[in-house]
Design a protein around this motif. Sequence first.
Motif, PDB file in Angstrom:
ATOM      1  N   SER A 221      -1.826   9.750   9.167  1.00 42.41           N
ATOM      2  CA  SER A 221      -2.817  10.729   8.760  1.00 42.41           C
ATOM      3  C   SER A 221      -4.032  10.650   9.670  1.00 42.41           C
ATOM      4  O   SER A 221      -4.573   9.581   9.899  1.00 42.41           O
ATOM      5  N   SER A 222      -4.456  11.795  10.154  1.00 43.32           N
ATOM      6  CA  SER A 222      -5.672  11.819  10.966  1.00 43.32           C
ATOM      7  C   SER A 222      -6.896  12.044  10.100  1.00 43.32           C
ATOM      8  O   SER A 222      -8.025  11.964  10.566  1.00 43.32           O
ATOM      9  N   SER A 223      -6.683  12.344   8.817  1.00 44.28           N
ATOM     10  CA  SER A 223      -7.824  12.622   7.945  1.00 44.28           C
ATOM     11  C   SER A 223      -8.243  11.418   7.099  1.00 44.28           C
ATOM     12  O   SER A 223      -9.204  11.507   6.346  1.00 44.28           O
ATOM     13  N   ILE A 224      -7.519  10.294   7.208  1.00 44.71           N
ATOM     14  CA  ILE A 224      -7.935   9.080   6.499  1.00 44.71           C
ATOM     15  C   ILE A 224      -9.270   8.622   7.084  1.00 44.71           C
ATOM     16  O   ILE A 224      -9.500   8.736   8.282  1.00 44.71           O
ATOM     17  N   TYR A 225     -10.148   8.157   6.241  1.00 41.53           N
ATOM     18  CA  TYR A 225     -11.421   7.644   6.751  1.00 41.53           C
ATOM     19  C   TYR A 225     -11.988   6.609   5.797  1.00 41.53           C
ATOM     20  O   TYR A 225     -11.588   6.514   4.647  1.00 41.53           O
ATOM     21  N   LYS A 226     -12.913   5.824   6.321  1.00 42.67           N
ATOM     22  CA  LYS A 226     -13.627   4.862   5.504  1.00 42.67           C
ATOM     23  C   LYS A 226     -14.989   5.462   5.197  1.00 42.67           C
ATOM     24  O   LYS A 226     -15.555   6.216   5.991  1.00 42.67           O
ATOM     25  N   GLY A 227     -15.478   5.152   4.031  1.00 44.26           N
ATOM     26  CA  GLY A 227     -16.780   5.672   3.625  1.00 44.26           C
ATOM     27  C   GLY A 227     -17.487   4.681   2.722  1.00 44.26           C
ATOM     28  O   GLY A 227     -16.958   3.620   2.398  1.00 44.26           O
ATOM     29  N   LYS A 228     -18.671   5.060   2.307  1.00 43.35           N
ATOM     30  CA  LYS A 228     -19.464   4.201   1.431  1.00 43.35           C
ATOM     31  C   LYS A 228     -20.305   5.091   0.526  1.00 43.35           C
ATOM     32  O   LYS A 228     -20.860   6.086   0.969  1.00 43.35           O
ATOM     33  N   ASP A 229     -20.368   4.721  -0.745  1.00 44.19           N
ATOM     34  CA  ASP A 229     -21.231   5.421  -1.683  1.00 44.19           C
ATOM     35  C   ASP A 229     -21.915   4.385  -2.582  1.00 44.19           C
ATOM     36  O   ASP A 229     -21.891   3.194  -2.268  1.00 44.19           O
ATOM     37  N   ARG A 230     -22.491   4.831  -3.688  1.00 43.35           N
ATOM     38  CA  ARG A 230     -23.215   3.897  -4.559  1.00 43.35           C
ATOM     39  C   ARG A 230     -22.324   2.803  -5.142  1.00 43.35           C
ATOM     40  O   ARG A 230     -22.787   1.736  -5.494  1.00 43.35           O
ATOM     41  N   LYS A 231     -21.028   3.055  -5.250  1.00 44.76           N
ATOM     42  CA  LYS A 231     -20.106   2.069  -5.804  1.00 44.76           C
ATOM     43  C   LYS A 231     -19.576   1.108  -4.747  1.00 44.76           C
ATOM     44  O   LYS A 231     -18.854   0.174  -5.061  1.00 44.76           O
TER      45      LYS A 231
ATOM     46  N   VAL B  22       0.831  -1.204   0.000  1.00 44.40           N
ATOM     47  CA  VAL B  22       0.000   0.000   0.000  1.00 44.40           C
ATOM     48  C   VAL B  22       0.863   1.251   0.000  1.00 44.40           C
ATOM     49  O   VAL B  22       1.941   1.282   0.575  1.00 44.40           O
ATOM     50  N   ILE B  23       0.356   2.281  -0.661  1.00 46.61           N
ATOM     51  CA  ILE B  23       1.016   3.580  -0.752  1.00 46.61           C
ATOM     52  C   ILE B  23       0.103   4.601  -0.101  1.00 46.61           C
ATOM     53  O   ILE B  23      -1.112   4.571  -0.298  1.00 46.61           O
ATOM     54  N   TYR B  24       0.673   5.515   0.650  1.00 48.71           N
ATOM     55  CA  TYR B  24      -0.084   6.625   1.219  1.00 48.71           C
ATOM     56  C   TYR B  24      -0.068   7.785   0.236  1.00 48.71           C
ATOM     57  O   TYR B  24       0.976   8.166  -0.268  1.00 48.71           O
ATOM     58  N   SER B  25      -1.230   8.326  -0.055  1.00 47.18           N
ATOM     59  CA  SER B  25      -1.327   9.512  -0.896  1.00 47.18           C
ATOM     60  C   SER B  25      -2.560  10.300  -0.475  1.00 47.18           C
ATOM     61  O   SER B  25      -3.662   9.757  -0.453  1.00 47.18           O
ATOM     62  N   PRO B  26      -2.385  11.554  -0.116  1.00 42.55           N
ATOM     63  CA  PRO B  26      -3.489  12.321   0.450  1.00 42.55           C
ATOM     64  C   PRO B  26      -4.676  12.536  -0.491  1.00 42.55           C
ATOM     65  O   PRO B  26      -5.757  12.833  -0.029  1.00 42.55           O
ATOM     66  N   ASN B  27      -4.508  12.371  -1.779  1.00 40.92           N
ATOM     67  CA  ASN B  27      -5.587  12.725  -2.701  1.00 40.92           C
ATOM     68  C   ASN B  27      -6.203  11.545  -3.436  1.00 40.92           C
ATOM     69  O   ASN B  27      -6.705  11.710  -4.537  1.00 40.92           O
ATOM     70  N   VAL B  28      -6.168  10.358  -2.855  1.00 40.56           N
ATOM     71  CA  VAL B  28      -6.744   9.197  -3.534  1.00 40.56           C
ATOM     72  C   VAL B  28      -7.853   8.576  -2.696  1.00 40.56           C
ATOM     73  O   VAL B  28      -7.950   8.795  -1.498  1.00 40.56           O
ATOM     74  N   VAL B  29      -8.676   7.807  -3.396  1.00 39.31           N
ATOM     75  CA  VAL B  29      -9.724   7.005  -2.762  1.00 39.31           C
ATOM     76  C   VAL B  29      -9.596   5.614  -3.354  1.00 39.31           C
ATOM     77  O   VAL B  29      -9.545   5.462  -4.568  1.00 39.31           O
TER      78      VAL B  29
ATOM     79  N   ALA C 295     -17.861   0.407  -0.555  1.00 34.24           N
ATOM     80  CA  ALA C 295     -17.001   0.940   0.505  1.00 34.24           C
ATOM     81  C   ALA C 295     -15.660   1.396  -0.079  1.00 34.24           C
ATOM     82  O   ALA C 295     -15.167   0.849  -1.068  1.00 34.24           O
ATOM     83  N   TYR C 296     -15.080   2.408   0.579  1.00 28.37           N
ATOM     84  CA  TYR C 296     -13.773   2.916   0.161  1.00 28.37           C
ATOM     85  C   TYR C 296     -13.007   3.412   1.384  1.00 28.37           C
ATOM     86  O   TYR C 296     -13.564   3.619   2.459  1.00 28.37           O
ATOM     87  N   ILE C 297     -11.699   3.569   1.189  1.00 25.91           N
ATOM     88  CA  ILE C 297     -10.825   4.171   2.193  1.00 25.91           C
ATOM     89  C   ILE C 297     -10.045   5.274   1.492  1.00 25.91           C
ATOM     90  O   ILE C 297      -9.517   5.070   0.395  1.00 25.91           O
ATOM     91  N   THR C 298      -9.986   6.427   2.115  1.00 24.42           N
ATOM     92  CA  THR C 298      -9.265   7.550   1.525  1.00 24.42           C
ATOM     93  C   THR C 298      -7.781   7.471   1.842  1.00 24.42           C
ATOM     94  O   THR C 298      -7.368   6.826   2.809  1.00 24.42           O
ATOM     95  N   GLU C 299      -6.971   8.119   1.024  1.00 26.83           N
ATOM     96  CA  GLU C 299      -5.545   8.352   1.231  1.00 26.83           C
ATOM     97  C   GLU C 299      -4.643   7.126   1.136  1.00 26.83           C
ATOM     98  O   GLU C 299      -3.463   7.204   1.424  1.00 26.83           O
ATOM     99  N   LEU C 300      -5.187   5.976   0.729  1.00 25.96           N
ATOM    100  CA  LEU C 300      -4.378   4.782   0.521  1.00 25.96           C
ATOM    101  C   LEU C 300      -4.625   4.243  -0.873  1.00 25.96           C
ATOM    102  O   LEU C 300      -5.749   4.292  -1.363  1.00 25.96           O
ATOM    103  N   MET C 301      -3.581   3.723  -1.491  1.00 28.79           N
ATOM    104  CA  MET C 301      -3.748   3.069  -2.792  1.00 28.79           C
ATOM    105  C   MET C 301      -2.814   1.878  -2.885  1.00 28.79           C
ATOM    106  O   MET C 301      -1.792   1.817  -2.198  1.00 28.79           O
ATOM    107  N   LEU C 302      -3.189   0.925  -3.701  1.00 30.24           N
ATOM    108  CA  LEU C 302      -2.373  -0.279  -3.871  1.00 30.24           C
ATOM    109  C   LEU C 302      -1.126   0.040  -4.685  1.00 30.24           C
ATOM    110  O   LEU C 302      -1.170   0.796  -5.653  1.00 30.24           O
ATOM    111  N   ARG C 303      -0.046  -0.560  -4.291  1.00 31.68           N
ATOM    112  CA  ARG C 303       1.217  -0.457  -5.018  1.00 31.68           C
ATOM    113  C   ARG C 303       1.079  -1.240  -6.326  1.00 31.68           C
ATOM    114  O   ARG C 303       0.463  -2.287  -6.361  1.00 31.68           O
ATOM    115  N   ARG C 304       1.638  -0.748  -7.370  1.00 32.12           N
ATOM    116  CA  ARG C 304       1.611  -1.412  -8.676  1.00 32.12           C
ATOM    117  C   ARG C 304       2.973  -2.019  -8.967  1.00 32.12           C
ATOM    118  O   ARG C 304       3.988  -1.496  -8.512  1.00 32.12           O
TER     119      ARG C 304
END
Length: 178
Positions: free
Chosen positions: A135-145, A78-85, A147-156
């Motif tokens: 990060s204190s601003s990371i959070y889990k959420g849910k929308d029509r698509k 996992v990679i930390y990035s403030p602007n991803v979901v 569940a998601y988690i902000t500020e983390l993305m999978l390493r490629r």
Amino acid sequence: RRIPVPMTRSVKPEDQKDLQSKFRPHLASFLEWVLQMSDDEMTSYLKNTQKMVPSLNEFSEENLLATNPFAAWLQENVIYSPNVVSRVGNKNSSAEDFLFPNYCLWAEANGYKPVSMKKFSETVVDLVQNQLRLSSSIYKGKDRKGAYITELMLRRPGDNYTPLPFGDVDKSAEEIMS
């Protein structure tokens, strides 16, 4: 939370000394030093231990990685990035695109039993916020698509930068993706 201290040297029984008698004369001085410490300094030692005692940083990271499978998975995948979901997905989703199946695949490959999908997001967010303090601003959420988690993305495959959440950021995810 506890602060582990490395104990890497063992002493043969015949070489052991009576440490109580050896340190007894110094206890009063040590106690006086502790009692003379300002409240701010004591608070700083307790709240910012890794900053105040840098020698514990490497051991703390090693200990967390050895005892917490989520931390090891984050370190590797996992990679930390403030602007991803990133989407959580379910066990049947693509492990290349979704966090939960990626974690399950990693856990099974490394001899761990994966946690339930319900506990997954909560555990990851808690680890990043409270233990790693990334990060204190990371959070889990849910929308029509889903569940998601902000500020983390999978390493490629082929990504070449400092692993996170441990260590400094060499490049942001946006720089890598462009």
